[in-house]
Write an enzyme that holds these catalytic residues in place. Structure first.
Site, PDB file in Angstrom:
ATOM      1  N   GLY B 242       0.901  -1.287  -0.117  1.00 57.23           N
ATOM      2  CA  GLY B 242      -0.145  -0.133  -0.041  1.00 57.23           C
ATOM      3  C   GLY B 242       0.754   1.482   0.032  1.00 57.23           C
ATOM      4  O   GLY B 242       0.509   2.367  -0.657  1.00 57.23           O
ATOM      5  N   ARG B 243       1.980   1.093   0.764  1.00 52.84           N
ATOM      6  CA  ARG B 243       2.935   2.332   0.848  1.00 52.84           C
ATOM      7  C   ARG B 243       3.432   2.705  -0.528  1.00 52.84           C
ATOM      8  O   ARG B 243       3.548   4.004  -1.047  1.00 52.84           O
ATOM      9  CB  ARG B 243       3.985   2.035   1.604  1.00 52.84           C
ATOM     10  CG  ARG B 243       3.785   2.210   3.001  1.00 52.84           C
ATOM     11  CD  ARG B 243       4.599   1.534   4.005  1.00 52.84           C
ATOM     12  NE  ARG B 243       3.989   1.416   5.380  1.00 52.84           N
ATOM     13  CZ  ARG B 243       4.383   0.440   6.251  1.00 52.84           C
ATOM     14  NH1 ARG B 243       5.272  -0.148   6.049  1.00 52.84           N
ATOM     15  NH2 ARG B 243       3.654   0.289   7.381  1.00 52.84           N
ATOM     16  N   TYR B 362      -0.832   8.323   7.074  1.00 55.10           N
ATOM     17  CA  TYR B 362      -1.559   7.008   6.967  1.00 55.10           C
ATOM     18  C   TYR B 362      -0.856   6.055   6.124  1.00 55.10           C
ATOM     19  O   TYR B 362       0.349   6.076   5.383  1.00 55.10           O
ATOM     20  CB  TYR B 362      -2.805   7.269   6.418  1.00 55.10           C
ATOM     21  CG  TYR B 362      -3.205   7.612   4.954  1.00 55.10           C
ATOM     22  CD1 TYR B 362      -2.114   7.810   4.087  1.00 55.10           C
ATOM     23  CD2 TYR B 362      -4.391   7.962   4.474  1.00 55.10           C
ATOM     24  CE1 TYR B 362      -2.417   8.373   2.816  1.00 55.10           C
ATOM     25  CE2 TYR B 362      -4.630   8.633   3.103  1.00 55.10           C
ATOM     26  CZ  TYR B 362      -3.674   8.591   2.286  1.00 55.10           C
ATOM     27  OH  TYR B 362      -3.991   9.276   1.102  1.00 55.10           O
ATOM     28  N   GLU B 363      -1.142   4.573   6.435  1.00 51.28           N
ATOM     29  CA  GLU B 363      -0.489   3.468   5.944  1.00 51.28           C
ATOM     30  C   GLU B 363       1.043   3.497   6.450  1.00 51.28           C
ATOM     31  O   GLU B 363       1.968   2.972   5.858  1.00 51.28           O
ATOM     32  CB  GLU B 363      -0.506   3.461   4.454  1.00 51.28           C
ATOM     33  CG  GLU B 363      -1.989   3.083   4.171  1.00 51.28           C
ATOM     34  CD  GLU B 363      -2.273   2.777   2.762  1.00 51.28           C
ATOM     35  OE1 GLU B 363      -1.215   2.089   1.967  1.00 51.28           O
ATOM     36  OE2 GLU B 363      -3.272   3.005   2.008  1.00 51.28           O
ATOM     37  N   GLY B 364       1.016   3.982   7.783  1.00 45.71           N
ATOM     38  CA  GLY B 364       2.424   3.817   8.455  1.00 45.71           C
ATOM     39  C   GLY B 364       2.965   5.496   8.298  1.00 45.71           C
ATOM     40  O   GLY B 364       3.023   5.958   7.265  1.00 45.71           O
TER      41      GLY B 364
END
Lengths: 260, 379
Positions: B242-243, B362-364
């Site tokens: 996703g990153r 987001y997503e880390g």
């Protein structure tokens, strides 16, 4: 049903830049696109394919770079692509172009040929109808709506302030207007297929059964006497004030330009 | 080593650019202003296969790859970061998780409609007490006969309410920590599965961000994704992927802002000259461009590692960290070069600056990215 769509790669500009020496278009540095009317013609063919089932081939005459546009047509959904290319075909006018394309198409099976009304670089609107003459098939130009019938096509043909409904028996040729539809986008997967899994058939001089007297510069009866860019008039201005204010405004403007 | 896009990628990029300009850009301002989910754009993306770009044709996908998908997110995010994240969350987090971890039956049942354009996907990991600390999950799943019974809440879920299919995580063994987490597939409409209110956000305002509420929500046993107790691995590897999508989104935001500011400085006149004539403007633009291109190669590198089936966790973290920082840097400077006009909503850089911030979170978060990269260095 078998449909052949004629498409042309044109410079992406409505600004005509001419080489002052030769009077021909300067194409360098201008991105190339599929001629808009031709793209509508292709979309019309693809809609007939979606609704009734059809095999759609695209054909173009032009330099090898035109392959990219043919791949775009494949990525929109065309089944097959042909490029008619040879130095011997260079500098062809509409007569020579239509002679070459008609000869190439005569090698293929077809029920319907669709061309765009005209290309934005030349604006002649002649190649489509001339091809129909060479092939001896009916031609309906300026199609703004089409409807498939049994063995024929019903075309709404646009005029300035009225329309004709014309029925043409297959095989037939129609020239499409941009108003016919809004062309679809390509899909990412079809783009990959077009580049990785599909071949473009290339036809050179020897593959096209056409007389030498009908190709290239020598086979072109048209001679361009003179080309020149249009000079644009500056837009006028409308003044909607009272009489005195208007007169004052005009006097000011004239003074501004040192005319008074 | 060739850094240029080959023909098929260049043509796909042109497709995404045309689509973004014609279909996405005209809605961007209104979608942001009204916090409105752009349903009509999602329908168009479904129609043209954009929701199935990196997935195999045998499941109804486009048969392209992650680089193509990253190009799509980038081009769309140039004009609307909201639409970019809808595409990214769907592709990487939901469809991607099922593609990578699902059984053949699950792929036929759940992946196919996600990638052939009939359904939209979402992913639910975050909870009020469990963000970066994923092991702090409170949501639990208990096996009752042939069904899992799920209870708990997920927050800040992108595409929530709009999506049809959800990949979510729950504790199946609380005592086992991260080894007690399990992934599940849940469909909208399942009794006991509801949505909370849509959060009001600083940016990407058109995207749906809602709570997922599970009250004794019963799902068939075969909707467990992966293996029982292996959900942490599913979550972490899915977020790695996703990153790349979020990095592409950040790259797009930065590219969009640079396009806007380059056009603006040529028109805006001060002291009798366009402000592009001042060296301060010129050097700032050059700095922005260099940062943007540096980020671009990290993003494309991570995507191509994915496509070669190589490990890409560190590359994805580097790409996301760099691209998200560049997005904030470039949009901030774009606003600065617009002066007062940059601070009002009539100029798009205002929206872009608000949109950029989330890519650092987001997503880390950026801090998690630093953890991933440093852990690999010190291993």
């Amino acid at each position: 049903m078998k449909i052949i769509v004629c498409i042309k790669q044109v410079p992406d500009t409505t600004e005509v830049r001419l080489d002052p020496k030769t009077g021909t278009l300067i194409r360098e540095g201008v991105p190339s696109i599929m001629n808009p009317d031709d793209k509508s013609g292709l979309e019309a063919a693809l809609r007939l394919k979606d609704e009734h089932g059809a095999h759609v081939s695209v054909i173009s005459m032009g330099p090898p770079q035109a392959k990219e546009m043919l791949r775009e047509a494949l990525a929109m959904g065309a089944d097959e692509a042909y490029l008619v290319t040879d130095r011997a075909f260079a500098a062809s006018d509409t007569w020579a172009t239509s002679s070459i394309l008609a000869a190439a198409i005569s090698k293929l099976d077809y029920d319907l040929i669709i061309t765009g009304r005209q290309a934005i670089d030349g604006d002649t609107a002649q190649v489509g109808p001339e091809m129909a003459e060479h092939l001896g098939i009916p031609n309906v130009s300026y199609a703004e709506e089409i409807q498939l019938e049994e063995g024929s096509i019903l075309v709404k043909r646009q005029f300035e302030d009225f329309s004709h409904m014309v029925r043409a028996k297959f095989p037939a040729l129609i020239t499409a207007l941009g108003e016919l539809n809004t062309p679809r986008y390509m899909t990412p997967g079809a783009i990959f297929d077009a580049w990785r899994n599909k071949e473009i058939t290339e036809w050179n001089r020897a593959d096209v059964p056409v007389e030498d007297s009908n190709i290239g510069y020598r086979g072109s009866p048209t001679r361009v006497a003179k080309s020149f860019p249009k000079t644009m008039k500056s837009p006028g201005m409308k003044i909607e004030e009272g009489v005195e204010e208007s007169v004052e405004f005009i006097l000011d403007k004239l003074k501004e330009k040192y005319l008074l | 080593m060739d850094f240029s896009l080959t023909n098929e990628y260049a043509m796909a990029q042109k497709l995404f650019r045309d689509f973004a300009q014609n279909e996405v850009a005209p809605l961007a301002e209104e979608v942001d202003e009204n916090h409105r989910f752009p349903t009509e754009t999602v329908a168009l993306m479904q129609k043209y296969g954009f929701l199935g770009i990196p997935f195999a044709k045998e499941y109804g996908g486009q048969g392209c790859d992650y680089l193509t998908y990253a190009l799509a997110v980038e081009e769309i995010s140039k004009v609307c970061a909201t639409t970019g994240v809808i595409l990214s969350a769907h592709t990487s987090l939901c469809a991607g998780a099922i593609n990578n971890w699902g059984t053949e039956e699950q792929k036929q049942k759940f992946l196919r409609p996600l990638v052939d354009g009939s359904k939209l996907g979402a992913f639910g990991l975050t909870e009020p007490e469990a963000g970066t600390d994923a092991a702090g999950q409170q949501t639990k799943a208990v096996l009752d006969g042939d069904e899992w019974v799920i209870t708990g809440n997920k927050i800040f879920i992108t595409n929530a309410g709009e999506a049809d299919t959800y990949v979510i995580f729950a504790m199946t063994d609380k005592s086992a920590g991260t080894r007690g987490i399990t992934a599940f597939i849940i469909e909208k409409g399942t009794p006991g599965f509801e949505f909370g209110i849509n959060e009001k956000k600083m940016g990407i305002r058109g995207s749906a961000t809602r709570e997922l509420i599970f009250r004794d929500c019963r799902i068939p046993k075969d909707q467990l994704l992966g293996q029982e107790g292996k959900g942490f691995g599913v979550a972490m590897s899915t977020l790695d992927d996703g990153r790349i999508g979020i990095a592409a989104q950040a790259l797009g935001i930065a590219g969009g802002a640079l396009d806007k500011v380059v056009a603006y400085v040529k028109e805006r006149k001060q002291f009798g000259r366009p402000i592009s004539a001042f060296q301060n403007t010129q050097f700032k633009l050059a700095e922005m461009k260099i940062e943007l291109e540096a980020a671009r190669y990290l993003v494309y590198l991570a995507a191509s590692k994915y496509d070669k089936r190589e490990k890409h966790s560190v590359e994805a973290a580097m790409a996301k960290l760099k691209a998200s920082r560049v997005a904030s840097y470039v949009t901030n400077l774009a606003v600065q070069l617009h002066g007062g006009y940059g601070y009002i909503q009539d100029y798009e850089v205002e929206r872009m600056m608000r949109d950029a911030k989330i890519t650092e979170i987001y997503e880390g978060t950026s801090e998690v990215m630093l953890m991933v990269v440093s852990a690999a260095l010190l291993k």
